[in-house]
Write a protein that holds these residues in place. Sequence first.
Motif, PDB file in Angstrom:
ATOM      1  N   ARG A  94       0.386  -0.957  -7.666  1.00 41.16           N
ATOM      2  CA  ARG A  94      -0.612   0.111  -7.799  1.00 41.16           C
ATOM      3  C   ARG A  94      -1.944  -0.456  -8.256  1.00 41.16           C
ATOM      4  O   ARG A  94      -2.996  -0.137  -7.698  1.00 41.16           O
ATOM      5  CB  ARG A  94      -0.126   1.174  -8.796  1.00 41.16           C
ATOM      6  N   ASP A  96       2.051  -1.641   4.034  1.00 40.12           N
ATOM      7  CA  ASP A  96       2.707  -0.336   3.871  1.00 40.12           C
ATOM      8  C   ASP A  96       2.065   0.492   2.764  1.00 40.12           C
ATOM      9  O   ASP A  96       2.728   1.307   2.119  1.00 40.12           O
ATOM     10  CB  ASP A  96       4.197  -0.533   3.567  1.00 40.12           C
ATOM     11  N   THR A  97       0.773   0.317   2.549  1.00 44.66           N
ATOM     12  CA  THR A  97       0.073   1.026   1.477  1.00 44.66           C
ATOM     13  C   THR A  97      -0.780   2.143   2.066  1.00 44.66           C
ATOM     14  O   THR A  97      -1.835   1.885   2.659  1.00 44.66           O
ATOM     15  CB  THR A  97      -0.819   0.056   0.676  1.00 44.66           C
ATOM     16  N   PRO A  98      -0.343   3.391   1.945  1.00 41.97           N
ATOM     17  CA  PRO A  98      -1.067   4.490   2.592  1.00 41.97           C
ATOM     18  C   PRO A  98      -2.492   4.675   2.070  1.00 41.97           C
ATOM     19  O   PRO A  98      -3.378   5.067   2.831  1.00 41.97           O
ATOM     20  CB  PRO A  98      -0.199   5.722   2.300  1.00 41.97           C
ATOM     21  N   GLU A  99      -2.726   4.390   0.783  1.00 47.09           N
ATOM     22  CA  GLU A  99      -4.066   4.576   0.228  1.00 47.09           C
ATOM     23  C   GLU A  99      -5.083   3.674   0.920  1.00 47.09           C
ATOM     24  O   GLU A  99      -6.222   4.082   1.200  1.00 47.09           O
ATOM     25  CB  GLU A  99      -4.066   4.300  -1.273  1.00 47.09           C
ATOM     26  N   VAL A 102      -0.574   6.816   7.967  1.00 46.23           N
ATOM     27  CA  VAL A 102      -0.501   7.319   6.594  1.00 46.23           C
ATOM     28  C   VAL A 102       0.557   8.413   6.504  1.00 46.23           C
ATOM     29  O   VAL A 102       1.367   8.449   5.568  1.00 46.23           O
ATOM     30  CB  VAL A 102      -1.869   7.852   6.127  1.00 46.23           C
ATOM     31  N   LEU A 133       3.997   6.905   6.504  1.00 52.08           N
ATOM     32  CA  LEU A 133       4.298   6.231   5.239  1.00 52.08           C
ATOM     33  C   LEU A 133       4.408   7.211   4.076  1.00 52.08           C
ATOM     34  O   LEU A 133       5.189   6.998   3.148  1.00 52.08           O
ATOM     35  CB  LEU A 133       3.213   5.193   4.929  1.00 52.08           C
ATOM     36  N   ASP A 134       3.591   8.258   4.116  1.00 55.08           N
ATOM     37  CA  ASP A 134       3.538   9.213   3.006  1.00 55.08           C
ATOM     38  C   ASP A 134       3.488  10.626   3.578  1.00 55.08           C
ATOM     39  O   ASP A 134       2.419  11.227   3.692  1.00 55.08           O
ATOM     40  CB  ASP A 134       2.304   8.925   2.145  1.00 55.08           C
ATOM     41  N   ASP A 188       3.944  13.397   2.468  1.00 57.46           N
ATOM     42  CA  ASP A 188       3.411  14.441   1.596  1.00 57.46           C
ATOM     43  C   ASP A 188       1.932  14.232   1.284  1.00 57.46           C
ATOM     44  O   ASP A 188       1.402  14.834   0.349  1.00 57.46           O
ATOM     45  CB  ASP A 188       4.203  14.477   0.275  1.00 57.46           C
ATOM     46  N   ASN A 189       1.262  13.399   2.066  1.00 58.62           N
ATOM     47  CA  ASN A 189      -0.154  13.127   1.836  1.00 58.62           C
ATOM     48  C   ASN A 189      -0.987  14.230   2.472  1.00 58.62           C
ATOM     49  O   ASN A 189      -1.318  14.179   3.666  1.00 58.62           O
ATOM     50  CB  ASN A 189      -0.531  11.758   2.410  1.00 58.62           C
TER      51      ASN A 189
END
Length: 591
Positions: A404, A439-442, A467, A470-471, A473-474
Amino acid sequence: MRISAFVLPVVLVLVAAHETAWAAPPVPAPADSVETIRLRPGEPPAVSLTPELLYRILVAELAAQRGQYEDAAQELLGLARDTLDPRLGQRAFQMAMTGRNLTLALQSAREWAQLDPDNPEAVAASLALSASSGQTDGLARTLARRIDAADDKDQAIVQAVGIVSKMTDKRLALDVLDKALTGVVKTSSLAHLALADTAWSAGEPRRAVDEAYQAQALDPDSSDAAQRVLEYGLRVEPRQAIGDTYAYLAKHPDQRALQLLLVSRLTGQGQFDEALKLLDSMRKQTPEDFDLLYTESEVNARAGRYDAAKALLGEYITIQQQRRRATADGATSAQADVSDARLLLVQIAERQGDLKEAIRQLRSIDEPNLQFQARTHEAVLYGRQGDLAKARATLDAIKPADRRERTVVRLTLATIYRDAGRTDQAVEALKAADLEMPDTPEVKYELGMLLHQQGKTADFESLMRQVIVLDPDNANAYNSLGYTYVEENRRLPEARDLLERALELDPDNAYILDSVGWYLFRTRDYQGALEYLRRSYDQLQAADVAAHLGETLWMLKRRDEARRIWTEGRKADPDNDALKATLQRLGVQLP
C-alpha cells in the motif's frame, strides 16, 4: 482425499447432528441416498452422512478452493434442498455472495430462510437481497408483520431499516419503510428517526425534519433526535434548527457531542463568532477539557484568523508536551495530539503560502504512525515549490512498509509531475509503476484518467475495465467509464449498467449522482435527471454539476432557477470549461 478447514466444520456439524438426534442407532441409509428427519422446531434435521453426501460436500469445497464459487453455491443449494438442512442453505448463500452472483444468492437466502424461518439472519438476508434486486412486492407487509410480532420492537425496526437501505431507489425505500412502520410510529421515537434518515437519503429534507421533530416530541431527552433536528433542519430552516438546538442544550448542558456538532455547523455556515462564543461557554463549564483549545484553533483557522489559531495551537502543544513528560511510560495520547496540532499548523502555513514553514512543521512530527504521511506530504510541498528533484529524492528516501505504501509513493510522484504540468512524465511514472505492480487497481485507475486527459480514449477504456476486473467494488471505475460514455453520448445502455453498479456501491457519492443525472438527461428523462442532479449539487457545489443541473432546469422551462445555479457555478469556478460550453451552446448571457 484431504478435507480442508473450510469443509470440516460443515462435516462435523452434520456428524454431530446425526450422533445426537437419535435415542437408538438409526437404520443405515442406502449408499446412494440422503436421509433426513426434522427435529423440534428451530433445530436442524438429523442427516445421515452417506458417502454421496460427503462426496457432494467435497465437490463443493474443491470448487470453492478453485474460485468457482458459483459451482460451489449451486452444489450446496442442491444439498440444502435434498437434506432440508439450513446450514447448507446458509453456506450456499455465503458462496454465492463471495462469487457476487446476486441471483443465486437470493435463491440460497430464500431456501435458508424457508428451512429456518425463525432465524432472523436468514430472513433478513432473504429480504435484503429481494429489496436490492427490486423485488419489493409484499416487502412492507412482511416487515410490518415482523415488527408487530417482535418482542424487541427497536431491534426489529433497525433490521427493517437495514433491509430497505439495500434498495437503490431511495424514494421507493421510503415508501416501503413508511408502510412497514405504520403500526409503531405513534409510540416509537426510533421509528420516526428511521423515517427521518430514509427521507433524507431519498432527497426529501422537509419530511426528514418533520420526522426528527416527531421523534423529539415522543422522546424530548433524545440526543439522537436533537442531532437530526440540527442536521436536517439546517437544510430547511437553519435559524429554527439552530435555535431549537440551543433550547435543547439549555436543558441538557452535558451533551458535549451535540455542542461540538453545533460548533462545526456554525463554522460551516461562516458563523465563526457564534461558534467561538459557544466554545468559550464550554471551556468555562469544563476548564480541564484541553481538546477545546484545539477545536477553537480549528474555528479560527477556518475563519482565516491565523495568528489566533497559531497562538492557540502553541498553547495546546505546550500542554500536551507537559502531559507527555509527566507520564513516564508514555501512556497518553499526547504525542499523537501534538502531531495533529502540527498538521493543522502545516495547513495554516500552506494557506499563508509559507511552504518552508509547512515543511518545518512536518519535520517536527515525531509520531511514528504519521511519518509516512509527513514524508510524502513534504515531497508534495517541494513539488509545489518547483523543486522536482528534491521532491523525487524525498520520495526515494522513503522505505515503504508494504505494498500500500509503495503504491502511495508511486501515485504521489505522478501527482507531483501532473501538478507541475508535466503530464507526460506523470504518465511514464505510472506506466513504470504498472509494470512493477501489474495487479494494482489504484495505479491503473490514475493512469487511465491521465490517458483520458490526453485523448487516448481506447487506452482509458481498457484500463478502467482492468480496474473493474481487479476490484469489482471500485465505484469510481464504473462511474468514470459510464460517465465518459454519457458525455460522449454513445453506448448509453452500457453506460446505464455501469452507473447503476456505481450507484449500488456508493449511493450517496455526489460525482456518481451527477453522472446518473446526466445519463437521465441524455435519455430525455429531465424530471428524473433533476432529482439526481439536485442531490449531487446539495453535496458538491461544483461548476460541472451546476452546468448539468442548470441545463436540466432550462429544458424544464425553469429558466430563472437555471440562471441562478449557473451564476453560483461561475462564482465557484469562473474558468470552468463545461459551464462555459453549456452557456455558449444555449446562447445564455449571465449578468
